[in-house]
Design an enzyme around this catalytic site. Structure first.
Site, short mmCIF file in Angstrom:
data_model
loop_
_atom_site.label_atom_id
_atom_site.label_comp_id
_atom_site.label_asym_id
_atom_site.label_seq_id
_atom_site.Cartn_x
_atom_site.Cartn_y
_atom_site.Cartn_z
CB SER A 177 -0.96 0.00 1.19
OG SER A 177 -0.24 -0.06 2.40
CG ASP A 418 -2.46 5.46 8.25
OD1 ASP A 418 -1.28 5.11 8.46
OD2 ASP A 418 -3.03 5.34 7.14
CG HIS A 421 -0.94 4.11 4.51
ND1 HIS A 421 -1.63 3.46 5.50
CD2 HIS A 421 -0.56 3.16 3.63
CE1 HIS A 421 -1.68 2.16 5.23
NE2 HIS A 421 -1.03 1.95 4.10
#
Ligand SMILES: *[C@@H]1O[C@H](CO)[C@@H](O)[C@H](O)[C@H]1NC(C)=O
Ligand SMILES: *[C@@H]1O[C@H](CO)[C@@H](O)[C@H](O)[C@H]1NC(C)=O
Ligand SMILES: *[C@@H]1O[C@H](CO)[C@@H](O)[C@H](O)[C@H]1NC(C)=O
Length: 439
Positions: A177, A418, A421
């Protein structure tokens, strides 16, 4: 479920740790495409027959079936079996002209005239996982930083020139990702100059293709978080418990990437979640061996390197490898007084050579040794150090979350942040400026 002992440094705080793990599982589970609602998945038959002819190694002729339902009949200790490739045959080192300037050493400069390189809301392919402004982030400073190498300048980003480099070509990102974030960044960097009716995004769970007709070019993303074939190769329905890999085969992915002209690989975080099970191609009775994540990653990297090395197309093809993307889970690593993580951070770290515990040095050394043996067949995008500084660049709570957050989580935002990312526009745009620099 996922091994709880992965995030070793978190042992002191079990509650937070478990929340974080649940969150990690969740991120992994939703890591691809859920947010690109425009798409309807069409499951093409993998073009195994026609692609076979392009495969360089005849031992890849038997497609290895491994999927999320694969089970080990039993598990033994790792036998010590290795992936043979040109271990001893060190290729010539990169030439002096290429070494002239280390563009990966430098600093971030606040520059709101040159950056961001595009506007978040003007990119129709933006991901809801990465659109931080849309999801409530008020300080936009993270968009305004330019990477300034110490001893030279980066080639100035130029959309028209990049398209010329891509004309008639397929550029494919292959990885997890994080790599997918870089792919979305590149699509956003490039899409605006192509009229809407001359571009398309064709989703296909495993491989997603952005095409620009005028340039007869495509920018693609192939989900292959562990590079080799594994039980985690379905981007939507991963198996999250045991990781089972074919250490000696990347057939499934290779059959897709073999036709690309420019390849950008990454792999790292998926190896950081405890031991991995190895199911060798020759094993007929389903007996697995168990190996620690780094050891398993080394086997996978060597299988990949063996392909790069034997690729007889390498005069025409460019291969890049992107090093580990850092995480900012533990505020105390950059500020001893901090109890938090990347949540609320709005400025890069200024301490020179700052390096967090998420970026494992032994893994880096292993990767470096393998890449060194590939010489000029691979170009390294060593983004780790420059991204280490960017504790401010993660979505934290400003992204779409797929599960409903509990009142308890909502009252403690860092518990579901998060910090893995990256917001877009942001840090991955600079990774692409580096790609442009070397292309
Ligand atoms: C850039 O930042 C400076 C200093 O923060 C500010 O004064 C200026 O208005 C900004 N310019 C733009 C175009 O945002
Ligand atoms: C478009 O690019 C492909 C390679 O990606 C090439 O095979 C094909 O000939 C090109 N078509 C035109 C019209 O240039
Ligand atoms: C990337 O750069 C770091 C220093 O920032 C270095 O320690 C590491 O070995 C480099 N990795 C590779 C694969 O070249």
């Amino acid at each position: 479920m996922v091994q709880i002992n992965v995030w070793k440094w978190s042992k002191r705080r079990p509650c937070f740790q478990i929340t974080f793990l649940i969150f990690m599982v969740f991120i992994a589970a939703t890591s691809l495409f859920n947010e690109l609602k425009i798409q309807h998945f069409d499951h093409h038959n993998p073009q195994i027959q026609s692609d076979r002819n392009h495969l360089p190694n005849s031992n890849h002729l038997n497609p290895t079936e491994i999927d999320r339902f694969t089970e080990c009949s039993s598990t033994e200790k790792y036998s010590g079996r290795k992936i043979e490739w040109n271990e001893n045959d060190r290729l010539k080192p990169v030439s002096d002209s290429e070494k002239e300037c280390d563009v990966f050493s430098g600093k971030w400069v606040f520059d709101n005239t040159s950056h961001p390189l595009y506007i978040e809301s003007s990119c129709p392919y933006m991901s809801d996982q990465l659109a931080c402004h849309k999801h409530g982030r008020a300080d936009l400073n993270y968009q305004y930083w330019r990477w300034q190498p110490n001893d030279c300048n980066l080639k100035r980003w130029n959309v028209a020139e990049m398209w010329e480099k891509l004309r008639g070509k397929r550029l494919m990102f292959v990885g997890d990702s994080l790599n997918r974030g870089q792919w979305i960044s590149l699509v956003c960097l490039l899409q605006s100059v192509v009229p809407a009716n001359k571009r398309s995004m064709s989703p296909n769970a495993h491989l997603t293709i952005f095409r620009a007709e005028e340039y007869n070019a495509s920018i693609e993303f192939l989900w292959a978080p562990l590079l080799v074939d594994s039980n985690s190769d379905d981007p939507v329905n991963h198996r999250l418990g045991d990781r089972i890999i074919r250490p000696d085969s990347a057939y499934r992915h290779l059959s897709k990437w073999a036709d690309a002209d420019i390849l950008v690989f990454n792999t790292y975080l998926w190896w950081r979640q405890g031991p991995v099970k190895l199911l060798w191609k020759s094993e007929e009775n389903g007996v697995c061996e168990e190996l620690d994540g780094q050891g398993a990653m080394e086997l996978a990297m060597k299988t990949w390197a063996k392909w790069v090395n034997s690729d007889d197309n390498h005069n025409k093809r460019r291969v890049f490898f992107v090093t580990m993307s850092p995480t900012h889970q533990w505020g105390r690593e950059w500020n001893p007084k901090s109890e938090g993580n990347c949540y609320g951070e709005n400025h890069p770290i200024t301490e020179k050579k700052y390096w967090g515990s998420g970026s494992d040095l032994p893994t880096m050394t292993m990767v470096e040794n393998i890449l060194a043996r590939l010489g000029s067949k691979v170009t390294v995008l060593n983004i780790t150090q420059l991204s280490e500084y960017r504790k401010d660049g993660h979505p934290s709570i400003y992204r779409k979350f797929w599960e409903t957050l509990s009142p308890e989580q909502l009252s403690k935002p860092e518990s579901y942040s998060d910090c893995i990312h990256w917001c877009l526009p942001g840090v991955p745009d600079v990774w692409n400026e580096l790609l442009f620099h070397f292309l």
